[in-house]
Design an enzyme around this catalytic site. Structure first.
Site, PDB file in Angstrom:
ATOM      1  N   ASN A 279     -34.445  49.574 -12.544  1.00 20.45           N
ATOM      2  CA  ASN A 279     -34.314  48.946 -13.857  1.00 20.45           C
ATOM      3  C   ASN A 279     -33.397  47.745 -13.695  1.00 20.45           C
ATOM      4  OD1 ASN A 279     -33.798  48.193 -16.456  1.00 20.45           O
ATOM      5  ND2 ASN A 279     -32.803  50.103 -17.074  1.00 20.45           N
ATOM      6  N   TRP A 280     -34.000  46.567 -13.753  1.00 16.30           N
ATOM      7  CA  TRP A 280     -33.215  45.344 -13.502  1.00 16.30           C
ATOM      8  C   TRP A 280     -32.373  44.946 -14.720  1.00 16.30           C
ATOM      9  CZ3 TRP A 280     -37.180  41.627 -10.626  1.00 16.30           C
ATOM     10  CH2 TRP A 280     -37.564  42.237  -9.424  1.00 16.30           C
ATOM     11  N   LYS A 281     -32.626  45.590 -15.851  1.00 20.12           N
ATOM     12  CA  LYS A 281     -31.925  45.236 -17.097  1.00 20.12           C
ATOM     13  C   LYS A 281     -32.056  43.722 -17.320  1.00 20.12           C
ATOM     14  CE  LYS A 281     -29.177  49.327 -16.513  1.00 20.12           C
ATOM     15  NZ  LYS A 281     -27.937  50.058 -16.736  1.00 20.12           N
TER      16      LYS A 281
ATOM     17  N   HIS B 103     -33.786  54.085 -23.481  1.00 22.60           N
ATOM     18  CA  HIS B 103     -32.629  53.866 -22.614  1.00 22.60           C
ATOM     19  C   HIS B 103     -31.364  53.870 -23.474  1.00 22.60           C
ATOM     20  CE1 HIS B 103     -29.805  52.036 -19.848  1.00 22.60           C
ATOM     21  NE2 HIS B 103     -30.642  52.365 -18.878  1.00 22.60           N
TER      22      HIS B 103
ATOM     23  N   GLU C 252     -28.841  52.119 -23.498  1.00 23.16           N
ATOM     24  CA  GLU C 252     -28.392  50.797 -23.994  1.00 23.16           C
ATOM     25  C   GLU C 252     -29.203  50.395 -25.227  1.00 23.16           C
ATOM     26  OE1 GLU C 252     -28.730  48.806 -20.202  1.00 23.16           O
ATOM     27  OE2 GLU C 252     -27.126  50.101 -19.454  1.00 23.16           O
TER      28      GLU C 252
ATOM     29  N   GLU D 295     -29.943  60.356 -17.863  1.00 21.46           N
ATOM     30  CA  GLU D 295     -28.970  59.313 -17.554  1.00 21.46           C
ATOM     31  C   GLU D 295     -27.704  59.540 -18.382  1.00 21.46           C
ATOM     32  OE1 GLU D 295     -30.885  55.508 -15.782  1.00 21.46           O
ATOM     33  OE2 GLU D 295     -30.733  55.281 -17.942  1.00 21.46           O
TER      34      GLU D 295
ATOM     35  N   GLY E 113     -23.500  52.356 -14.729  1.00 23.05           N
ATOM     36  CA  GLY E 113     -22.754  51.135 -14.436  1.00 23.05           C
ATOM     37  C   GLY E 113     -21.270  51.351 -14.199  1.00 23.05           C
TER      38      GLY E 113
ATOM     39  N   SER F 223     -25.358  55.206 -11.664  1.00 18.54           N
ATOM     40  CA  SER F 223     -24.616  54.912 -10.436  1.00 18.54           C
ATOM     41  C   SER F 223     -25.253  55.516  -9.179  1.00 18.54           C
ATOM     42  CB  SER F 223     -23.143  55.338 -10.570  1.00 18.54           C
ATOM     43  OG  SER F 223     -22.515  54.600 -11.610  1.00 18.54           O
TER      44      SER F 223
ATOM     45  N   GLY G 133     -30.122  51.284 -11.620  1.00 22.46           N
ATOM     46  CA  GLY G 133     -29.795  50.009 -12.251  1.00 22.46           C
ATOM     47  C   GLY G 133     -29.236  49.034 -11.227  1.00 22.46           C
ATOM     48  N   GLY G 134     -27.911  48.915 -11.197  1.00 22.65           N
ATOM     49  CA  GLY G 134     -27.241  47.910 -10.368  1.00 22.65           C
ATOM     50  C   GLY G 134     -27.720  47.873  -8.926  1.00 22.65           C
TER      51      GLY G 134
HETATM   52  P1  13P Z   1     -26.689  51.966 -12.863  1.00 21.37           P
HETATM   53  O1  13P Z   1     -27.500  52.445 -11.696  1.00 21.37           O
HETATM   54  O2  13P Z   1     -26.261  50.536 -12.773  1.00 21.37           O
HETATM   55  O3  13P Z   1     -25.560  52.915 -13.172  1.00 21.37           O
HETATM   56  O4  13P Z   1     -27.672  52.007 -14.148  1.00 21.37           O
HETATM   57  C1  13P Z   1     -28.401  53.144 -14.408  1.00 21.37           C
HETATM   58  C2  13P Z   1     -29.390  52.831 -15.458  1.00 21.37           C
HETATM   59  O5  13P Z   1     -29.048  52.659 -16.612  1.00 21.37           O
HETATM   60  C3  13P Z   1     -30.799  52.735 -15.057  1.00 21.37           C
HETATM   61  O6  13P Z   1     -31.635  52.717 -16.166  1.00 21.37           O
END
Ligand code: 13P
Length: 254
Positions: free
Chosen positions: A9-11, A95, A97, A167, A173, A212, A233-234
């Protein structure tokens, strides 16, 4: 056997040039993921171009969100049919967010899940508790409430072609992942909820862990019996790191 799935997930990150460099680093070594299925979820505007770039590479494409409505006067929204049209096969819904920053409640998330399936997209339904909720002993209550809202609207049949993702908000993050035991406990709880309605469906359902995930912890998380891959994510923004995470998934069988 469930084939593991690793989704990046590149956000809200990337540019056309950065995406090309990222894919280049990720795809450099073959095969990137062994037996695992791999998926990337870039921002909407890059989907079409990435669909063309990924066609030859056995990497699936997903979106990060979808409109609950099929068509019409919804300025700024993107429908499931449009996502399908540009080459998506998956879409993330609910998600944390989206829930926290854009006010999406359980019912809206459930409608998005159904809207995605109407266009034959596979929804990746995210659930997870905040730190406060965990510390006050409400993890099970929160994740099951989020899951139940979708079960109510889509029925257990809706989970035949769907993916769940646990999640924990406090792990996203932050660099502080859930331990493999913490992840396993919640994943087993989620699977049991589906199994109570349909045991076969539950056995086939893929439940991803997100929060993470990195190359250093992926193998341990993916080794848990109810962890069927990761939502990353990251670490998915680094091609080499993401490839190593996919490699860890490729070695597992559940
Ligand atoms: P991180 O891997 O950056 O913690 O993000 C997880 C995430 O929200 C994937 O959708």
């Amino acid at each position: 056997m469930r084939r593991l799935l690793v989704a990046g997930n590149w956000k809200m990150h990337g540019s056309r040039a950065e995406n090309a460099a990222l894919l280049d680093a990720f795809l450099r070594a073959e095969p990137p993921a062994g037996d695992a299925e791999v998926l990337v979820c870039p921002p909407f505007v890059y989907l079409h171009e990435l669909a063309r770039q990924l066609r030859e590479n056995d990497v699936a494409l997903g979106a990060q969100d979808v409109c609950a409505e099929p068509v019409g006067a919804h300025t700024g929204e993107v429908s499931a049919a449009m996502l399908r049209d540009v080459g998506c096969t998956y879409v993330i819904v609910g998600h944390s967010e989206r829930r926290a920053l854009y006010g999406e409640d359980d019912q809206l998330v459930a409608r998005k899940f159904v809207a995605a399936q109407r266009e034959r997209l596979v929804p990746i339904l995210c659930v997870g508790e905040t730190l406060d909720e965990r510390e006050s002993g409400r993890t099970a209550e929160v994740v099951l409430r989020q899951l139940d809202a979708v079960l109510e609207l889509a029925g257990v049949e809706g989970f035949r072609d769907a993916v769940l993702a646990y999640e924990p908000v406090w792990a996203i993050g932050t660099g502080k992942n859930a331990t493999s035991a913490q992840a396993q406990e919640v994943h087993a709880l989620l699977r049991a909820r589906i199994a109570a309605k349909d045991a076969n469906m539950a056995a086939c359902l893929r439940i991803l862990y997100g929060g993470s995930v990195k190359a250093a912890n992926a193998a341990e998380l993916f080794a848990m019996p109810d962890v069927d891959g990761g939502l990353v994510g990251g670490a998915s923004l680094n091609g080499e790191e993401f490839r190593r995470i996919c490699g860890a998934a490729g070695k597992q069988e559940t």
